[in-house]
Write a protein that holds these residues in place. Structure first.
Motif, PDB file in Angstrom:
ATOM      1  N   GLU A  83       1.020  -1.070   0.067  1.00  0.00           N
ATOM      2  CA  GLU A  83      -0.319   0.213   0.022  1.00  0.00           C
ATOM      3  C   GLU A  83       0.874   1.253  -0.164  1.00  0.00           C
ATOM      4  N   SER A  84       0.639   2.004  -1.255  1.00  0.00           N
ATOM      5  CA  SER A  84       1.577   3.269  -1.251  1.00  0.00           C
ATOM      6  C   SER A  84       1.213   4.673  -0.707  1.00  0.00           C
ATOM      7  N   GLY A  85       0.286   4.455   0.115  1.00  0.00           N
ATOM      8  CA  GLY A  85      -0.488   5.657   0.857  1.00  0.00           C
ATOM      9  C   GLY A  85      -1.827   5.978   0.569  1.00  0.00           C
ATOM     10  N   LYS A  86      -2.342   6.777   0.733  1.00  0.00           N
ATOM     11  CA  LYS A  86      -3.935   7.243   0.804  1.00  0.00           C
ATOM     12  C   LYS A  86      -4.350   7.464  -0.831  1.00  0.00           C
ATOM     13  N   SER A  87      -3.098   7.749  -1.423  1.00  0.00           N
ATOM     14  CA  SER A  87      -3.658   8.122  -3.097  1.00  0.00           C
ATOM     15  C   SER A  87      -4.193   6.624  -3.800  1.00  0.00           C
ATOM     16  N   LYS A  88      -3.772   5.848  -3.108  1.00  0.00           N
ATOM     17  CA  LYS A  88      -4.100   4.418  -3.779  1.00  0.00           C
ATOM     18  C   LYS A  88      -3.657   4.308  -5.164  1.00  0.00           C
ATOM     19  N   LYS A  89      -2.490   4.644  -5.643  1.00  0.00           N
ATOM     20  CA  LYS A  89      -1.814   4.505  -7.126  1.00  0.00           C
ATOM     21  C   LYS A  89      -1.423   3.306  -7.030  1.00  0.00           C
ATOM     22  N   THR A  90      -1.916   2.609  -8.172  1.00  0.00           N
ATOM     23  CA  THR A  90      -1.350   1.272  -8.652  1.00  0.00           C
ATOM     24  C   THR A  90      -0.771   1.157 -10.206  1.00  0.00           C
ATOM     25  N   THR A  91      -1.016   2.139 -10.754  1.00  0.00           N
ATOM     26  CA  THR A  91      -0.597   1.977 -12.114  1.00  0.00           C
ATOM     27  C   THR A  91       0.777   2.812 -12.320  1.00  0.00           C
ATOM     28  N   VAL A  92       1.771   2.040 -13.007  1.00  0.00           N
ATOM     29  CA  VAL A  92       3.035   2.379 -13.386  1.00  0.00           C
ATOM     30  C   VAL A  92       3.123   3.214 -14.780  1.00  0.00           C
ATOM     31  N   THR A 151      12.839   6.639 -14.270  1.00  0.00           N
ATOM     32  CA  THR A 151      11.936   7.756 -14.262  1.00  0.00           C
ATOM     33  C   THR A 151      10.623   7.463 -14.259  1.00  0.00           C
ATOM     34  N   LEU A 152      10.066   6.302 -13.961  1.00  0.00           N
ATOM     35  CA  LEU A 152       8.778   5.783 -13.888  1.00  0.00           C
ATOM     36  C   LEU A 152       8.096   6.452 -12.709  1.00  0.00           C
ATOM     37  N   HIS A 153       6.762   6.509 -12.604  1.00  0.00           N
ATOM     38  CA  HIS A 153       6.211   6.992 -11.585  1.00  0.00           C
ATOM     39  C   HIS A 153       4.493   6.223 -11.516  1.00  0.00           C
ATOM     40  N   LEU A 154       4.043   6.442 -10.094  1.00  0.00           N
ATOM     41  CA  LEU A 154       2.730   5.910  -9.982  1.00  0.00           C
ATOM     42  C   LEU A 154       1.609   6.664 -10.300  1.00  0.00           C
ATOM     43  N   SER A 155       0.615   6.393 -10.628  1.00  0.00           N
ATOM     44  CA  SER A 155      -0.721   7.262 -11.083  1.00  0.00           C
ATOM     45  C   SER A 155      -1.846   6.344 -11.119  1.00  0.00           C
ATOM     46  N   LYS A 156      -3.111   6.745 -10.798  1.00  0.00           N
ATOM     47  CA  LYS A 156      -4.246   6.152 -10.700  1.00  0.00           C
ATOM     48  C   LYS A 156      -4.737   5.631 -12.081  1.00  0.00           C
TER      49      LYS A 156
END
Length: 267
Positions: free
Chosen positions: A177-186, A262-267
């Motif tokens: 779980e990466s925080g309250k943002s619930k981001k799971t898409t790289v 330089t990848l990042h997480l997003s919803k």
């Protein structure tokens, strides 16, 4: 190419340390460096030319070490003795553990293979990443490991016969779980020549580096009796690690090459 700041060897699990991602330069196997935080890395969206054998932490070892330490710290109840034998928490309650006592303040890295969500545009020499790492059990968390042991009775028996004929499964799920943002898409992209793309042979992995944050860890057990649709006795253990993610890399699993930092997480 990264320059090592200090020499380190892989951590000894029995000393209570979690091994971090180790990047070893070809030709200098003794020269291993710990994965740096994202803030310490020079930004780059161009595929790296050097090869870095990637060794990630075993999520089962990380999870079980915390649970077993917690069990040893408590009185030797019957439930704790069962826990040491089968590595499953007793009951369906969720439990939290202190990261300092468990030695989880250090960074760790999990490597997750990916098969879908990678697209290459040959005319632009562009590799685009849009990978959803969520699991079916909890779409708001990142699935890093799912193991199923035992046989399924589907199309073989009816529900009343499942247990008697041994159609019993245990499902072990470990999530981040990466925080309250619930981001799971790289997401991200990298410039890659057609020759370099061909060398990947379509085999990719995502490396996730981070450290645990409160409440650090939780466990949950769910049991499902056999049904006519799924004549299997299923027990699912879902373990969740709460993390602050500091870096996400795209790796060519076939060549052990870091393609993007330089990848990042997003919803």
């Amino acid at each position: 190419m990264f320059k090592p700041r200090s020499r380190r060897t892989l951590c000894n699990v029995t000393r209570g340390l979690v091994c971090a991602l180790m990047l070893t330069e070809v030709g200098t196997p003794a020269n291993a460096v710990t994965a740096m935080r994202a803030a310490d890395m020079a930004p780059s969206n161009v595929a790296q030319s050097a090869r870095y054998p990637v060794v990630g932490d075993d999520p089962v070892v990380v999870r079980d070490r915390v649970v077993n330490q917690h069990a040893h710290a408590e009185p030797p109840s019957f439930g704790n003795r069962v826990l040491r034998l089968v590595h499953l928490p007793v009951g369906d309650e969720r439990s939290h553990h202190d990261s300092t006592e468990s030695g989880l303040a250090d960074d760790f890295t999990f490597v997750v293979p990916v098969r879908y969500g990678i697209r290459y545009q040959a005319d632009k020499h562009r590799l685009t990443v849009n990978v959803d790492l969520s699991g079916d059990e909890d779409p708001a968390d990142i699935l890093i490991k799912r193991t199923v042991s035992g046989l399924s009775g589907r199309k073989l028996v009816v529900a009343p016969e499942a247990r008697a004929k041994g159609f019993i499964q245990q499902v072990d799920v470990i999530e981040l779980e990466s925080g309250k943002s619930k981001k799971t898409t790289v997401r991200g992209s990298v410039t890659l020549s057609p020759a370099a793309y061909a060398e990947t042979e379509g085999e990719y992995a995502i490396a996730i580096t981070g450290h645990m944050v409160p409440p650090y860890f939780s466990d949950q057990i769910d049991h499902r009796d056999p049904t006519d649709d799924e004549p299997t006795d299923i027990t699912t253990r879902t373990s969740r690690l709460y993390v602050d993610i500091s870096a996400i890399w795209l790796i060519s699993a076939q060549r052990s090459v870091v393609l993007s930092k330089t990848l990042h997480l997003s919803k």
